[in-house]
Design a protein around this motif. Structure first.
Motif, PDB file in Angstrom:
ATOM      1  N   ALA A  38       0.858  -1.191  -0.039  1.00 55.50           N
ATOM      2  CA  ALA A  38      -0.036  -0.013   0.099  1.00 55.50           C
ATOM      3  C   ALA A  38       0.969   1.393   0.090  1.00 55.50           C
ATOM      4  CB  ALA A  38      -1.026  -0.034   1.217  1.00 55.50           C
ATOM      5  N   ALA A  39       0.491   2.364  -0.761  1.00 56.82           N
ATOM      6  CA  ALA A  39       1.098   3.636  -0.757  1.00 56.82           C
ATOM      7  C   ALA A  39       0.137   4.662  -0.407  1.00 56.82           C
ATOM      8  CB  ALA A  39       1.521   3.656  -2.199  1.00 56.82           C
ATOM      9  N   GLY A  40       0.310   5.379   0.590  1.00 61.72           N
ATOM     10  CA  GLY A  40      -0.182   6.586   0.964  1.00 61.72           C
ATOM     11  C   GLY A  40       0.390   7.602   1.574  1.00 61.72           C
ATOM     12  N   MET A  41      -0.690   8.658   2.306  1.00 66.51           N
ATOM     13  CA  MET A  41      -0.086   9.727   3.168  1.00 66.51           C
ATOM     14  C   MET A  41      -0.513   9.585   4.442  1.00 66.51           C
ATOM     15  SD  MET A  41       1.768  12.075   1.268  1.00 66.51           S
ATOM     16  CE  MET A  41       1.795  12.602  -0.468  1.00 66.51           C
ATOM     17  N   ILE A  42       0.382  10.081   5.395  1.00 60.63           N
ATOM     18  CA  ILE A  42       0.270  10.297   6.756  1.00 60.63           C
ATOM     19  C   ILE A  42       0.548  11.854   7.212  1.00 60.63           C
ATOM     20  CG2 ILE A  42       0.833   9.677   9.126  1.00 60.63           C
ATOM     21  CD1 ILE A  42       0.728   6.897   8.451  1.00 60.63           C
ATOM     22  N   ASN A  43      -0.579  12.200   7.709  1.00 60.21           N
ATOM     23  CA  ASN A  43      -0.398  13.804   8.213  1.00 60.21           C
ATOM     24  C   ASN A  43       0.443  13.990   9.517  1.00 60.21           C
ATOM     25  OD1 ASN A  43      -1.827  14.635   6.145  1.00 60.21           O
ATOM     26  ND2 ASN A  43      -3.543  15.025   7.156  1.00 60.21           N
ATOM     27  N   ILE A  44       1.379  14.895   9.651  1.00 50.36           N
ATOM     28  CA  ILE A  44       2.182  15.077  10.821  1.00 50.36           C
ATOM     29  C   ILE A  44       2.203  16.394  11.231  1.00 50.36           C
ATOM     30  CG2 ILE A  44       3.699  12.970  10.274  1.00 50.36           C
ATOM     31  CD1 ILE A  44       5.827  14.935   9.599  1.00 50.36           C
ATOM     32  N   GLY A  45       2.644  16.675  12.283  1.00 55.69           N
ATOM     33  CA  GLY A  45       2.678  18.199  13.183  1.00 55.69           C
ATOM     34  C   GLY A  45       3.077  18.175  14.576  1.00 55.69           C
ATOM     35  N   LYS A  46       3.739  18.976  14.784  1.00 57.20           N
ATOM     36  CA  LYS A  46       4.098  19.186  16.316  1.00 57.20           C
ATOM     37  C   LYS A  46       2.915  18.844  17.177  1.00 57.20           C
ATOM     38  CE  LYS A  46       8.527  20.625  17.157  1.00 57.20           C
ATOM     39  NZ  LYS A  46       9.410  20.110  18.109  1.00 57.20           N
ATOM     40  N   ASP A  47       1.684  19.730  16.661  1.00 57.82           N
ATOM     41  CA  ASP A  47       0.326  19.333  17.205  1.00 57.82           C
ATOM     42  C   ASP A  47      -0.293  18.248  16.469  1.00 57.82           C
ATOM     43  OD1 ASP A  47      -2.019  19.228  18.624  1.00 57.82           O
ATOM     44  OD2 ASP A  47      -2.388  21.222  18.424  1.00 57.82           O
ATOM     45  N   GLU A  49      -3.115  17.155  16.352  1.00 55.48           N
ATOM     46  CA  GLU A  49      -4.322  17.853  16.132  1.00 55.48           C
ATOM     47  C   GLU A  49      -4.394  18.900  14.913  1.00 55.48           C
ATOM     48  OE1 GLU A  49      -7.113  16.271  17.300  1.00 55.48           O
ATOM     49  OE2 GLU A  49      -5.662  15.124  18.708  1.00 55.48           O
ATOM     50  N   ARG A  50      -3.218  19.470  14.696  1.00 52.66           N
ATOM     51  CA  ARG A  50      -3.144  20.630  13.617  1.00 52.66           C
ATOM     52  C   ARG A  50      -2.026  20.149  12.783  1.00 52.66           C
ATOM     53  NH1 ARG A  50      -4.866  22.621  18.556  1.00 52.66           N
ATOM     54  NH2 ARG A  50      -6.683  24.112  18.555  1.00 52.66           N
ATOM     55  N   PRO A  51      -2.093  19.171  12.023  1.00 52.63           N
ATOM     56  CA  PRO A  51      -0.896  18.838  11.124  1.00 52.63           C
ATOM     57  C   PRO A  51      -0.329  20.100  10.232  1.00 52.63           C
ATOM     58  CG  PRO A  51      -3.007  17.675  10.475  1.00 52.63           C
ATOM     59  CD  PRO A  51      -3.061  18.367  11.660  1.00 52.63           C
ATOM     60  N   ASP A  52       0.792  19.862   9.745  1.00 53.07           N
ATOM     61  CA  ASP A  52       1.205  21.009   8.923  1.00 53.07           C
ATOM     62  C   ASP A  52       2.089  20.167   7.683  1.00 53.07           C
ATOM     63  OD1 ASP A  52       3.693  20.051   9.999  1.00 53.07           O
ATOM     64  OD2 ASP A  52       3.795  22.116  11.051  1.00 53.07           O
ATOM     65  N   ALA A  53       2.217  19.023   7.655  1.00 57.84           N
ATOM     66  CA  ALA A  53       2.849  18.358   6.802  1.00 57.84           C
ATOM     67  C   ALA A  53       2.510  17.044   6.373  1.00 57.84           C
ATOM     68  CB  ALA A  53       3.991  18.162   6.800  1.00 57.84           C
ATOM     69  N   GLU A  54       2.501  16.260   5.211  1.00 56.73           N
ATOM     70  CA  GLU A  54       2.040  14.884   4.820  1.00 56.73           C
ATOM     71  C   GLU A  54       3.257  14.090   4.447  1.00 56.73           C
ATOM     72  OE1 GLU A  54      -0.884  15.299   1.974  1.00 56.73           O
ATOM     73  OE2 GLU A  54       0.139  16.388   0.673  1.00 56.73           O
ATOM     74  N   ILE A  55       3.419  13.040   4.867  1.00 57.02           N
ATOM     75  CA  ILE A  55       4.295  12.005   4.682  1.00 57.02           C
ATOM     76  C   ILE A  55       3.888  10.824   3.593  1.00 57.02           C
ATOM     77  CG2 ILE A  55       5.955  10.554   5.687  1.00 57.02           C
ATOM     78  CD1 ILE A  55       6.736  13.054   6.434  1.00 57.02           C
ATOM     79  N   PHE A  56       4.554  10.855   2.677  1.00 60.53           N
ATOM     80  CA  PHE A  56       4.257   9.619   1.723  1.00 60.53           C
ATOM     81  C   PHE A  56       5.117   8.401   2.256  1.00 60.53           C
ATOM     82  CE2 PHE A  56       5.349   7.181  -2.064  1.00 60.53           C
ATOM     83  CZ  PHE A  56       4.203   6.699  -2.632  1.00 60.53           C
ATOM     84  N   ARG A 137       5.252  16.713   1.409  1.00 60.99           N
ATOM     85  CA  ARG A 137       5.221  18.098   1.264  1.00 60.99           C
ATOM     86  C   ARG A 137       4.452  18.680   2.420  1.00 60.99           C
ATOM     87  NH1 ARG A 137       7.579  16.275  -2.636  1.00 60.99           N
ATOM     88  NH2 ARG A 137       7.245  17.107  -4.631  1.00 60.99           N
ATOM     89  N   MET A 138       4.850  20.010   2.511  1.00 56.22           N
ATOM     90  CA  MET A 138       3.954  20.746   3.580  1.00 56.22           C
ATOM     91  C   MET A 138       2.516  20.755   3.180  1.00 56.22           C
ATOM     92  SD  MET A 138       6.457  21.575   5.970  1.00 56.22           S
ATOM     93  CE  MET A 138       5.558  22.691   6.904  1.00 56.22           C
ATOM     94  N   LEU A 139       1.673  20.901   4.200  1.00 57.92           N
ATOM     95  CA  LEU A 139       0.219  21.275   3.841  1.00 57.92           C
ATOM     96  C   LEU A 139       0.062  22.652   3.625  1.00 57.92           C
ATOM     97  CD1 LEU A 139      -1.352  18.638   6.548  1.00 57.92           C
ATOM     98  CD2 LEU A 139      -1.083  18.447   3.971  1.00 57.92           C
ATOM     99  N   PRO A 140      -1.066  23.083   2.973  1.00 60.80           N
ATOM    100  CA  PRO A 140      -1.299  24.739   2.847  1.00 60.80           C
ATOM    101  C   PRO A 140      -1.752  25.116   4.232  1.00 60.80           C
ATOM    102  CG  PRO A 140      -2.606  23.227   1.278  1.00 60.80           C
ATOM    103  CD  PRO A 140      -2.070  22.158   2.237  1.00 60.80           C
ATOM    104  N   GLY A 141      -1.130  26.428   4.181  1.00 56.52           N
ATOM    105  CA  GLY A 141      -1.663  27.039   5.649  1.00 56.52           C
ATOM    106  C   GLY A 141      -3.161  27.537   5.602  1.00 56.52           C
ATOM    107  N   PRO A 142      -3.498  28.414   6.481  1.00 56.26           N
ATOM    108  CA  PRO A 142      -4.979  28.871   6.756  1.00 56.26           C
ATOM    109  C   PRO A 142      -5.165  29.710   5.503  1.00 56.26           C
ATOM    110  CG  PRO A 142      -3.788  29.057   8.837  1.00 56.26           C
ATOM    111  CD  PRO A 142      -2.828  28.677   7.994  1.00 56.26           C
TER     112      PRO A 142
END
Length: 481
Positions: A38-47, A49-56, A137-142
């Motif tokens: 399987a290939a996919g993404m998992i979101n990560i972040g210091k918090d 609950e508020r991820p700021d990047a996605e890891i393939f 990549r980094m996720l889009p900001g607000p």
């Protein structure tokens, strides 16, 4: 062959490896067991609950296995700025590029074939692409604009990203109860050394196994001045091994001969450097002649550098008479030198940096899109030199002390450190020397192993080295704690 600091640990591992090698070759070459990919993404972040990047990532799990006993291994390459495509398609994954098996790169377009040495036989696999590599990549900001990746382009931020991903993957896939391992190559070895502590101390993830492949540990030895002794000492065996491969050394091209150079490096060579300026001209000439004979260079060149030959000088001069330069990532591989006028430096990047990514990417793109069903228009980045050049390296994390402390505190942890004899970028004796100095707890030393194989930084591009490495890792996993 894998060796260990502790004799008892070596004996235990030897029994396991003996049992493994007793298996008929026909059995070893059997098709791989059924697995899910399987290939996919998992979101990560210091918090979280508020991820700021996605890891393939790409994961492989054995069908029908018991998660309570089936290990899961998280793997990453180095750089920094490299995706995991190198370990994925050249060493560990169920698919690998078809090569001549001698360390050379195949012609493009390269083709994939089943990897008989895949670790899927004894562990589940998760290949991770750090932020800014692969599809990560980094996720889009607000405001909808892409965030700046700078928080993850440094030692500390990158380690938080890797640890956060591992914790999240374990949660999403219900694998907290499985034995856990990490493996990293080059700068990825520095990640491994740091994560053995960080995962336990900050994420409550206690590892069972850690594998450092051609690791670039975070250790400073002041290699560019006239005064240090340790770095020239630990580099000498690799120089001699490469010269022997090309038939230019006074030693034979075999591990036993390289061991004699290792012994000389830590005795006669070390004292020769230390007492050089107190020696007579005749003694100096004899010393330079001996070193030159071992590493295949002109004694006059060795003398002009006072017996301390840097990697770039060696790579530019060893085959200069043929108009060739050797690859510092694998000194057995040589190519025409595009800048022969530069005698003390390499005028271009190594082919391992400029060519190998283009060898691996076409078959990977076909594989991930057609077989794994992951389709995106986003470019896949095997190696981002911009990320590499912007990396914040100020942290001291990822040094030998981190691994030593982790081994002392986590008695379930074992570590395996492996290198290629012909690698000029990360030499095997450096890793062994600094880890021997830092791992002082007797129990920890019994769980620290070393292995050395013919080949360079990516020694697994040699078919025999890859097979031996896989067998050693299997024994390392299956040996009793």
């Amino acid at each position: 062959m894998t060796i260990s600091i502790g004799r008892r640990a070596l004996w235990v591992l030897a029994l396991v490896l003996a049992a493994w090698f007793a298996v008929p070759l026909s059995a070893v070459a059997q098709p791989l067991p059924p697995y899910n990919a399987a290939a996919g993404m998992i979101n990560i972040g210091k918090d979280p609950e508020r991820p700021d990047a996605e890891i393939f990532h790409v994961s492989y799990t054995l069908k029908g296995a018991d998660p309570a006993t089936r290990p899961v291994t998280f793997l990453f390459n180095g750089g920094p700025g490299a995706a995991s495509i190198y370990l994925h398609l050249s060493a560990v994954g169920p698919k690998t590029i078809a090569t001549a098996g001698d360390g050379s790169f195949p012609a493009t377009p390269a083709r994939l074939q089943e990897n008989p040495d895949s670790w899927i036989r004894f562990t589940d696999l998760v290949f991770i692409d750090p932020v800014g590599t692969g599809y990560s990549r980094m996720l889009p900001g607000p405001d909808g604009k892409p965030r700046d990746g700078k928080p993850y382009y440094g030692v500390a931020g990158d380690l938080d990203a890797m640890a956060g991903f591992i914790r999240q993957w374990l949660t999403v896939n219900n694998r907290w109860g499985s034995p856990k391992a990490i493996a990293g190559e080059s700068y990825g070895g520095q990640r491994v050394a740091a994560l053995t502590r960080i995962l336990a101390e900050q994420y409550a993830v206690n590892l069972n196994r850690a594998i450092l492949i051609s690791p670039a540990l975070n250790v400073e030895l002041a290699e560019t001045t006239h005064y240090p002794l340790v770095y020239p000492m630990v580099l000498l065996p690799n120089l001699a091994a490469i010269a022997a491969h090309h038939g230019l050394s006074t030693i034979k091209n075999d591990p036993a001969a390289i061991k004699t150079v290792e012994d000389y490096a830590m005795t006669g060579y070390l004292t020769g450097l230390a007492t050089l300026e107190r020696s007579t001209p005749e003694q100096q000439a004899a010393f330079f002649a001996k070193v030159a004979g071992l590493i295949g260079l002109d004694p006059a060149l060795v003398a002009s550098h006072r017996g301390r030959i840097r990697e770039s000088i060696f790579a530019a001069n060893l085959l200069a008479k043929k108009g060739q330069v050797i690859d510092t990532y694998d000194g057995t591989q040589a190519s025409d030198n595009p800048t022969p006028e530069k005698k003390d430096e390499l005028g271009v990047f190594d082919r391992s940096l400029t060519i190998l990514g283009g060898v691996l990417l076409p078959p990977f793109m076909d594989y991930v899109r057609k077989e794994l069903g992951y389709v995106t228009q986003r470019p896949y980045i095997p190696l981002d030199l911009v990320v590499n050049m912007s990396w914040d390296r100020q942290s001291t994390l990822g040094g030998p002390d981190d691994l030593a402390i982790a081994l002392a505190q986590n008695t379930d942890l074992k570590a395996l450190v492996v290198h290629g004899y012909h690698d000029l970028n990360t030499n095997y004796l450096l890793s062994r020397y600094v880890l021997e100095q830092s791992t002082r707890a007797p129990g920890a030393r019994k769980r620290l192993y070393f292995g050395t194989y013919p080949g360079g930084h990516m020694f697994y591009l040699r078919t025999r080295s890859r097979a031996e490495f896989a067998a050693d890792v299997r024994g390392f996993y299956e040996a009793a704690p």
